[in-house]
Structure formats: C-alpha cells, structure tokens
Design a protein around this motif. Structure first.
Motif, PDB file in Angstrom:
ATOM      1  N   ILE A 144      71.282  49.640   0.173  1.00  0.00           N
ATOM      2  CA  ILE A 144      71.704  49.110   1.080  1.00  0.00           C
ATOM      3  C   ILE A 144      71.856  49.995   2.302  1.00  0.00           C
ATOM      4  O   ILE A 144      72.871  51.042   2.072  1.00  0.00           O
ATOM      5  N   ILE A 145      71.123  49.971   3.389  1.00  0.00           N
ATOM      6  CA  ILE A 145      71.430  51.018   4.305  1.00  0.00           C
ATOM      7  C   ILE A 145      72.214  50.446   5.815  1.00  0.00           C
ATOM      8  O   ILE A 145      72.380  51.078   6.657  1.00  0.00           O
ATOM      9  N   SER A 146      72.366  49.292   5.591  1.00  0.00           N
ATOM     10  CA  SER A 146      73.228  48.643   6.829  1.00  0.00           C
ATOM     11  C   SER A 146      73.846  47.312   6.341  1.00  0.00           C
ATOM     12  O   SER A 146      73.644  46.534   5.506  1.00  0.00           O
ATOM     13  N   VAL A 147      75.044  47.096   6.714  1.00  0.00           N
ATOM     14  CA  VAL A 147      75.783  45.591   6.526  1.00  0.00           C
ATOM     15  C   VAL A 147      75.181  44.493   7.233  1.00  0.00           C
ATOM     16  O   VAL A 147      75.055  43.495   6.410  1.00  0.00           O
ATOM     17  N   GLY A 148      74.299  44.798   8.118  1.00  0.00           N
ATOM     18  CA  GLY A 148      73.123  43.662   8.572  1.00  0.00           C
ATOM     19  C   GLY A 148      72.193  43.304   7.440  1.00  0.00           C
ATOM     20  O   GLY A 148      72.000  42.109   6.897  1.00  0.00           O
ATOM     21  N   PHE A 150      72.768  43.710   4.102  1.00  0.00           N
ATOM     22  CA  PHE A 150      73.515  43.064   3.148  1.00  0.00           C
ATOM     23  C   PHE A 150      73.755  41.529   3.547  1.00  0.00           C
ATOM     24  O   PHE A 150      73.552  40.581   2.838  1.00  0.00           O
ATOM     25  N   GLU A 151      74.190  41.152   4.648  1.00  0.00           N
ATOM     26  CA  GLU A 151      74.312  39.868   5.206  1.00  0.00           C
ATOM     27  C   GLU A 151      72.974  39.265   5.012  1.00  0.00           C
ATOM     28  O   GLU A 151      72.966  37.835   4.841  1.00  0.00           O
ATOM     29  N   GLN A 152      71.768  39.834   5.503  1.00  0.00           N
ATOM     30  CA  GLN A 152      70.657  39.092   5.537  1.00  0.00           C
ATOM     31  C   GLN A 152      70.379  38.527   3.826  1.00  0.00           C
ATOM     32  O   GLN A 152      69.857  37.652   3.602  1.00  0.00           O
ATOM     33  N   LEU A 153      70.459  39.361   2.934  1.00  0.00           N
ATOM     34  CA  LEU A 153      70.298  39.249   1.657  1.00  0.00           C
ATOM     35  C   LEU A 153      71.306  37.855   1.175  1.00  0.00           C
ATOM     36  O   LEU A 153      70.660  37.090   0.577  1.00  0.00           O
ATOM     37  N   VAL A 154      72.454  37.668   1.705  1.00  0.00           N
ATOM     38  CA  VAL A 154      73.264  36.606   1.225  1.00  0.00           C
ATOM     39  C   VAL A 154      72.885  35.428   2.168  1.00  0.00           C
ATOM     40  O   VAL A 154      72.734  34.209   1.499  1.00  0.00           O
ATOM     41  N   LEU A 318      79.863  50.970   3.074  1.00  0.00           N
ATOM     42  CA  LEU A 318      79.063  51.328   4.467  1.00  0.00           C
ATOM     43  C   LEU A 318      79.877  50.465   5.575  1.00  0.00           C
ATOM     44  O   LEU A 318      79.631  51.211   6.706  1.00  0.00           O
ATOM     45  N   GLU A 319      80.362  49.501   5.473  1.00  0.00           N
ATOM     46  CA  GLU A 319      81.106  49.076   6.651  1.00  0.00           C
ATOM     47  C   GLU A 319      82.351  49.746   7.009  1.00  0.00           C
ATOM     48  O   GLU A 319      82.586  50.018   8.283  1.00  0.00           O
ATOM     49  N   GLU A 320      83.100  50.459   6.111  1.00  0.00           N
ATOM     50  CA  GLU A 320      84.109  51.375   6.260  1.00  0.00           C
ATOM     51  C   GLU A 320      83.502  52.424   7.285  1.00  0.00           C
ATOM     52  O   GLU A 320      84.284  53.018   8.116  1.00  0.00           O
ATOM     53  N   LEU A 321      82.345  53.195   6.607  1.00  0.00           N
ATOM     54  CA  LEU A 321      81.880  54.057   7.315  1.00  0.00           C
ATOM     55  C   LEU A 321      81.545  53.619   8.752  1.00  0.00           C
ATOM     56  O   LEU A 321      81.633  54.632   9.606  1.00  0.00           O
ATOM     57  N   SER A 322      80.818  52.551   8.855  1.00  0.00           N
ATOM     58  CA  SER A 322      80.374  52.119  10.035  1.00  0.00           C
ATOM     59  C   SER A 322      81.500  51.963  10.927  1.00  0.00           C
ATOM     60  O   SER A 322      81.554  52.252  12.371  1.00  0.00           O
ATOM     61  N   ARG A 323      82.546  51.282  10.699  1.00  0.00           N
ATOM     62  CA  ARG A 323      83.865  50.940  11.597  1.00  0.00           C
ATOM     63  C   ARG A 323      84.310  52.798  12.034  1.00  0.00           C
ATOM     64  O   ARG A 323      84.807  52.787  13.286  1.00  0.00           O
ATOM     65  N   LYS A 324      84.463  53.602  11.044  1.00  0.00           N
ATOM     66  CA  LYS A 324      84.723  54.977  11.105  1.00  0.00           C
ATOM     67  C   LYS A 324      83.949  55.435  12.285  1.00  0.00           C
ATOM     68  O   LYS A 324      84.570  56.313  13.345  1.00  0.00           O
ATOM     69  N   GLN A 325      82.837  55.502  12.324  1.00  0.00           N
ATOM     70  CA  GLN A 325      81.813  55.888  13.149  1.00  0.00           C
ATOM     71  C   GLN A 325      81.995  55.174  14.709  1.00  0.00           C
ATOM     72  O   GLN A 325      81.892  55.842  15.693  1.00  0.00           O
TER      73      GLN A 325
END
Length: 410
Positions: A144-148, A150-154, A318-325
């Motif tokens: 999983i390289i992006s939250v998007g 993962f959302e696409q998988l769901v 990954l979402e946590e890391l993206s939020r920090k970034q």
C-alpha cells in the motif's frame, strides 16, 4: 506621517494561509511615533548627515525646532540660516538625512528578523525532510503506497459485491426461464444443444426429409400393392439405409453415442417450436456467461478481501505519516510565505513620512533676537529704577531713625 495601516494575505492551496498586517502607528497609545521621530531628528547622527550634505559643521548647522501638532500626525520643523536659501537647504537636508537614517534602521530590523526567521525555517525544513523520508521508506516496504490506493481497493470490492448480487439475481431469473422452457419443450438441458446442432445441419435435415418421403412411399405402396410387393421391400431397404445414415450423422454431430435413431430424429425434427428452442438456447448461453462472471467475481472479491485485511494496518500507518507530512509541509510553506510577506512590513516600527508642505524661503529675517534684546533692556531698566528708588527710600528711613535716636538721648 500617514496614519492608515495595511494588510496582505496569501492563500496556499490545500495548506493554509499566510497573512501580514501593518497596524496604524497611532493605534498604540503608550508609544507616540512623533516623539520618537523628534528624538531621531535631533540626534547627532541625523544632524551630522544633514550638515555633511551642505558641507558645514554640525555646530554651524544648528538644531531645528520641532513642534508636534496635537490631534494630528503632523510635525512642524523650523531652522535658522544665514540666508533664506540656506534655511531652506537646511530643511531639505534634515528631511533627506531623516529618510536615510530611517531606511538604515528599517534595513537593520529586516536583516535581524530575517536571520531569526531563517533559523526557524531551516528547522521546519529538516522536519519536513524527515517526515518525507519516513513516508518513502514505509511505502517502499509495503504494497500500500497511498491511502487513496487502499480506498480504491475498498471501493472496488464494494462495487464487485454489488455486481455479484445483481448477477446472482439475473442468474436466478435465467434459471427460472430455462426450467420453464425445458418443461414446455420436454427436453433435458443437454438435449437443447443437440436439437439446435441437428436442426442447423443441412445434411441431417436432408436425410430427415428423405426418410419422411420414403415413409410416405411405403405407406402408399403397401396400401396399393400389399405388403408382399417387391417394390415395398426395396423401399424398406432404402429406409433402413437412411435410418442408419441418420444415426451415424446424428451421433457424429452430437458426439453422443448413446442416442438412438428415434431420439435423434425427435431432436432434429420440427416438432419442437423453433422460437422456444431459440429462446431456450439464448437463456442457457447467457446463464453460462453469468456463471463464469460470478466465478471470476468471487475470485476477485476473495483477493480484494485478503489485500484489504493485510493492508488495513499499513493504510492506517500511512495515513498517519501522510498527516505528519502534510502538517510539516503546511508549517514550512506558511513560514516561507510569511517570511516573504513580512518583507512588506517595513514601516511597522518606523512609519513612512512625507512632506506635506515643502520648505519655503523666509519673507523677512527672524527678529526674535531683537525683540528679546528690547525686552531684556526694558526689564534691566525697570530693575535699575527699582534699585535706585529702594536706595533713596532707605536713605530717608535711616536719616529719620538717626534723628529719633538723637532726640531720645537729650
């Protein structure tokens, strides 16, 4: 000095907003910029610069008289000169020297603030780089390289599940129609394809037509000549040959060796309505396609479920890391924007000044010293007169006292 403030704002898309507001210099009641400027004007630095412009000494230049006009942002300058032109030039020199000194002070303030801000920006940049490296390292180690993603998988799984339900409903409908038609044509499901194949084969249909003709000829011959007529025997032999050919051709087409000649004739003849058979074939073909789609969808759904279950924890991290970034990027970008916008705020500590009325040439010499001399002379004269009167009165008083003392002794 102009009394209005100003403001600037920059919207950073998806990040935030950087603003810079320059308040009016007169909003702070505890500090009066006019008083500050009066002290700056009368400072040795400004006076020496103004004197240098006219190539005279600071002592010869003198100090200006400054009047602060109440309830306004105006300052009134007055300065003496040997000639009207020199007085005007001194006024202009003071204004220019004041502007130069204020610009030096503003530049020094900006340089100090910039130096302090750059240190903070460098720290923000290091934190941003650190968060970016953490995110990149995590992405390189996980699927999983992006939250998007993962959302696409769901979303894809939800779509596949919805499609599966629709296909199952369609399959139930098709099976119901197939069973109804099978009952109507009295065929088994596997016999439908046999019937269609036999009906579409021209050789098999020709053999059936030939068989039907022979049966008619046999019936006519038997009725006319009797069952022992040689021609009847010949026709029956031909019929047996045709039946054998029908059986061979039918088994070859259906690839089913267990079907009898009568069953093949029944399937290939026109007793079954062609329209029902065609509909039955269509429904069966569609049902087969739907069944294959359902099988493939089930495989896809199972695969998606497995990927979602395995990637849920990674997506959260990954979402946590993206939020920090995102936070680090916002802080860094806003700091840069404020640093640039802050350069506009050059007049916060040292407001802008303008000449309301340009220095003019004096219409007449300054007679204040003459007036002061006259006042001084008159005052001195009055003092002398008062002194003489006091001495005269004192002398008379002393004489009177002496006479009184002489009379008392006799």
């Amino acid at each position: 000095m102009p009394g209005a403030g100003s403001g600037h704002a920059v919207n950073l898309d998806s990040l935030g907003q950087a603003t810079a507001n320059i308040a009016s210099p007169f909003t702070n009641t505890s500090i009066d910029p006019l008083v500050n400027y009066r002290e700056i004007v009368t400072s040795h630095t400004v006076l020496s610069k103004a004197a240098a412009m006219l190539d005279i000494s600071v002592k010869s230049f003198g100090k200006p008289r400054i009047k602060l006009i109440d309830q306004t942002s105006l300052m009134q300058f007055k300065i003496k000169g040997d000639t009207p032109e020199q007085a005007r030039d001194k006024s202009l020199a003071i204004y220019q020297a004041l502007q130069n000194q204020l610009e030096i002070l503003r530049n020094d303030e900006v340089a100090r603030i910039t130096k302090s801000s750059l240190s903070s920006i460098e720290d923000f940049g290091s934190k941003l780089q650190q968060t970016q490296l953490e995110k990149l390292n995590f992405q390189s180690r996980n699927s999983i390289i992006s939250v998007g993603q993962f959302e696409q998988l769901v979303t894809q799984m939800e779509y596949d599940v919805s499609t599966e339900q629709k296909l199952k409903a369609r399959e139930r409908f098709l099976q119901g129609q197939i069973q109804h038609l099978l009952t109507s044509v009295r065929l088994k499901p596997e016999e439908v394809s046999y019937a269609i194949t036999l009906r579409n084969d021209s050789l098999f249909q020709a053999q059936l037509s030939r068989q039907a003709e022979l049966k008619v000829q046999i019936d006519v011959t038997s009725a006319t000549w009797g069952s022992s007529h040689p021609k009847l025997n010949q026709l029956q032999a031909t019929l047996r040959s045709i039946n054998l050919a029908i059986a061979l051709r039918g088994k070859q087409l259906t690839k089913n060796q267990n079907l009898t000649t009568n069953e093949l004739i029944e399937l290939g003849s026109g007793k079954i309505k062609a329209i029902l058979l065609e509909k039955l074939a269509q429904f069966m073909a569609e049902a087969a396609g739907v069944s294959k789609q359902l099988s493939q969808l089930q495989i896809n759904i199972n695969g998606l479920k497995k990927r979602i279950e395995n990637g849920a924890a990674d997506a959260i991290k990954l979402e946590e890391l993206s939020r920090k970034q995102q936070v680090a990027t916002t802080v860094f970008s806003t700091a840069l924007a404020k640093q640039d916008i802050g350069k506009v705020d050059r007049f916060a500590s040292y407001p802008l000044i303008q000449i309301l009325a340009a220095p003019t040439l004096p219409e007449s010499p300054d007679k204040l010293h003459i007036k002061l001399a006259l006042v001084g002379g008159i005052a001195a004269t009055l003092f002398i007169i008062c002194g003489l009167l006091t001495l005269w009165i004192r002398k008379r008083l002393l004489q009177k006292i002496l006479l009184n003392e002489s009379s008392g002794s006799h």
